[in-house]
Design an enzyme around this catalytic site. Structure first.
Site, PDB file in Angstrom:
ATOM      1  N   ASP A  67      31.467  53.299  30.911  1.00  0.00           N
ATOM      2  CA  ASP A  67      32.357  54.372  31.364  1.00  0.00           C
ATOM      3  C   ASP A  67      32.818  54.189  32.811  1.00  0.00           C
ATOM      4  O   ASP A  67      32.293  53.346  33.544  1.00  0.00           O
ATOM      5  CB  ASP A  67      31.680  55.740  31.193  1.00  0.00           C
ATOM      6  CG  ASP A  67      30.201  55.735  31.592  1.00  0.00           C
ATOM      7  OD1 ASP A  67      29.786  54.817  32.318  1.00  0.00           O
ATOM      8  OD2 ASP A  67      29.476  56.644  31.179  1.00  0.00           O
ATOM      9  N   ASP A 136      22.228  66.833  29.363  1.00  0.00           N
ATOM     10  CA  ASP A 136      22.813  67.555  28.227  1.00  0.00           C
ATOM     11  C   ASP A 136      22.847  66.683  26.965  1.00  0.00           C
ATOM     12  O   ASP A 136      23.474  67.045  25.978  1.00  0.00           O
ATOM     13  CB  ASP A 136      24.227  68.045  28.577  1.00  0.00           C
ATOM     14  CG  ASP A 136      25.187  66.907  28.907  1.00  0.00           C
ATOM     15  OD1 ASP A 136      24.760  65.726  28.873  1.00  0.00           O
ATOM     16  OD2 ASP A 136      26.367  67.178  29.184  1.00  0.00           O
ATOM     17  N   HIS A 138      24.143  63.584  26.798  1.00  0.00           N
ATOM     18  CA  HIS A 138      25.260  62.637  26.678  1.00  0.00           C
ATOM     19  C   HIS A 138      24.781  61.187  26.752  1.00  0.00           C
ATOM     20  O   HIS A 138      23.774  60.888  27.397  1.00  0.00           O
ATOM     21  CB  HIS A 138      26.382  62.923  27.697  1.00  0.00           C
ATOM     22  CG  HIS A 138      26.041  62.652  29.123  1.00  0.00           C
ATOM     23  ND1 HIS A 138      26.335  63.532  30.146  1.00  0.00           N
ATOM     24  CD2 HIS A 138      25.453  61.591  29.740  1.00  0.00           C
ATOM     25  CE1 HIS A 138      25.955  63.011  31.297  1.00  0.00           C
ATOM     26  NE2 HIS A 138      25.418  61.844  31.083  1.00  0.00           N
ATOM     27  N   GLU A 143      30.132  63.763  25.842  1.00  0.00           N
ATOM     28  CA  GLU A 143      29.515  65.059  26.123  1.00  0.00           C
ATOM     29  C   GLU A 143      29.313  65.854  24.830  1.00  0.00           C
ATOM     30  O   GLU A 143      29.952  65.559  23.808  1.00  0.00           O
ATOM     31  CB  GLU A 143      30.431  65.859  27.069  1.00  0.00           C
ATOM     32  CG  GLU A 143      30.617  65.233  28.456  1.00  0.00           C
ATOM     33  CD  GLU A 143      29.409  65.415  29.375  1.00  0.00           C
ATOM     34  OE1 GLU A 143      28.274  65.543  28.894  1.00  0.00           O
ATOM     35  OE2 GLU A 143      29.615  65.417  30.607  1.00  0.00           O
TER      36      GLU A 143
HETATM   37  C1  F6R Z   1      26.316  55.959  32.977  1.00  0.00           C
HETATM   38  C2  F6R Z   1      26.200  56.741  31.787  1.00  0.00           C
HETATM   39  C3  F6R Z   1      25.474  58.032  31.712  1.00  0.00           C
HETATM   40  C4  F6R Z   1      24.102  58.002  32.357  1.00  0.00           C
HETATM   41  C5  F6R Z   1      23.429  59.369  32.290  1.00  0.00           C
HETATM   42  C6  F6R Z   1      22.066  59.381  32.942  1.00  0.00           C
HETATM   43  O1  F6R Z   1      27.076  54.795  32.761  1.00  0.00           O
HETATM   44  O2  F6R Z   1      26.755  56.322  30.838  1.00  0.00           O
HETATM   45  O3  F6R Z   1      25.337  58.396  30.355  1.00  0.00           O
HETATM   46  O4  F6R Z   1      23.311  57.046  31.705  1.00  0.00           O
HETATM   47  O5  F6R Z   1      24.251  60.302  32.924  1.00  0.00           O
HETATM   48  O6  F6R Z   1      22.222  59.175  34.297  1.00  0.00           O
HETATM   49  P1  F6R Z   1      20.976  58.978  35.260  1.00  0.00           P
HETATM   50  O7  F6R Z   1      20.347  57.688  34.860  1.00  0.00           O
HETATM   51  O8  F6R Z   1      21.554  58.919  36.634  1.00  0.00           O
HETATM   52  O9  F6R Z   1      20.075  60.146  35.026  1.00  0.00           O
END
Ligand code: F6R
Length: 236
Positions: A67, A136, A138, A143
């Protein structure tokens, strides 16, 4: 599902890096799906170490990231392209022209999404997809929604995601409100999935996602349908 619980974040990172290293050693011309965020930082550090020691060679690896924020270019230090360069690509012998991140600057994000999915298909799909998980539920920036979205697409970030990611920005208002994310199709078609989750705050969502019903309101729960998933959870 292979569910591994480690005591420390270092242990999690080492195990995750070992799985990725094994993938590269088994298939040097592999396609790695990569993630940003805080969870994989330790994994990338360990992979850099293996590369410097000569154990893992990235020279024939291709990578596709999950992403990118809409509106940020790769020179912006909050962009995910910048993150990947800074946390991995600048420190290993990967050919940068074979590292792909969806463009958050594309004028037509729908066309960008389609082109990204086609490129992944042409590469032969993803051999190993590394994922984190949001509070959440994702994965990528898929989302919670009424349905799982298949294609790479533009997404409006949830309030909870904006709040969680504000820690990387000077102020919460600076967090972009939209992103482009790989959809569930390319993720679910990856041959192997490796999800890393770190810390007590993630415990509840990890339990919901992997031991609860499959529900688009908990996007990561779709991974229960994937035949080869490893989840590493650190209690630290
Ligand atoms: C990032 C991504 C997100 C993160 C998620 C957890 O490329 O795709 O899904 O993996 O937001 O983020 P952290 O590891 O910062 O808790």
């Amino acid at each position: 599902m292979n569910y591994i619980v480690t005591k420390t974040y270092d242990e999690l990172s080492k195990k995750a890096a070992d799985i990725i290293a094994a993938q590269i050693i088994n298939k040097p011309k592999c396609v790695l799906g990569l993630a940003t965020g805080s969870s994989p930082v330790g994994t990338y550090k360990q992979l850099i170490k293996y590369n410097k020691e000569g154990t893992v060679d990235f020279s024939t690896v291709t990578s596709v990231n999950l992403d990118e924020y809409v509106g940020l270019d790769g020179t912006n230090d909050q962009s995910y392209r910048y993150f990947m360069n800074d946390n991995l690509f600048n420190h290993v012998n990967i050919d940068k022209s074979k590292t792909f991140v969806p463009s958050g600057l594309a004028k037509d994000l729908k066309a960008e999404g389609e082109a990204y999915d086609n490129m992944i298909k042409e590469l032969g799909g993803i051999d190993l997809q590394l994922l984190g998980i949001g509070l959440d539920g994702h994965i990528g920036f898929n989302e919670p929604d009424k349905y799982f979205v298949k294609a790479t697409h533009e997404v409006k970030l949830d309030e909870s995601t904006i709040k969680a990611n504000a820690r990387f920005f000077e102020k919460e208002e600076d967090v972009p409100k939209t992103a482009i994310t790989m959809g569930m199709m390319s993720i679910m078609q990856a041959k192997k999935i490796l999800l890393v989750a770190n810390g007590k705050a993630k415990k509840e969502i990890v339990e919901k996602a992997f031991f609860g019903p499959i529900d688009p309101m908990v996007p990561a729960s779709i991974l229960q349908l994937h035949p080869d998933v490893t989840v590493i959870f650190s209690e630290e």
